[in-house]
Enzyme design. Sequence first.
Site: not given
Length: 230
Positions: A200-203
């Site tokens: 989960h690249t956003c996190f």
Amino acid sequence: MKSTEQTLKDLDLTFEDEVFDVAGRASKTVNLLYDRGPLKDSRHASPAAKGSLLLTQHHVTINNRVFFLDRLAEWRLYEAMSTHSDAFVKGLKRVISEEQLSMFSPEELRLLICGVTEISIEDLKTHTKVVGAGLLNTDTGVLEWFWAALTSLTTAEKSKFLQFVTGSSSAPVGGFAKLSPKFEICEAVDSTEMSLPRAHTCFNRIDLPLYSSYEQLLSKLLIAINDGAE
């Protein structure tokens, strides 16, 4: 086996390219010859190729195929992006002047923008949050295997791992202490030993299944980062 000429006829290529909007829909068709002026910069084409561009109604032939590839590359890599790149340069100059930019070498500027190329797994480990009873249970060994697997990766593979979990192939300037949000390893729910790690690249987070062996963890991790970091 078909000849190159016959293959080109079957492909039915023309000197045109489609332009897509932000939704991925074709919005218009660009004529690679006349949307920028008839035969402009055709110095790389042979006389036969130049003539055939008109005689074949803009179809790609054995004679003009190199010219077609040159024009297609020129359009896609430069002309189609010129509005965007000009806007980027204009915006960049509002933040930092050309005089200030000239103070940095290309390598120094790359470092400021892209971050550190050397990736320290120990530094990443120091600034990592772990979530999940199975991962925190030392009897499973999964967390220990995970760090051992990362340490064993090549420099290129470590970059792919970072790209996979953070969206950037380099460590931030100042090390992983500057990574925001903090890197997080979570126990994957509803997963089996056949499942791949999920990112989960956003996190800056990776969901890690509870594998039963180091070899299995390493194998699944390599598949994930090589397929997921493209």
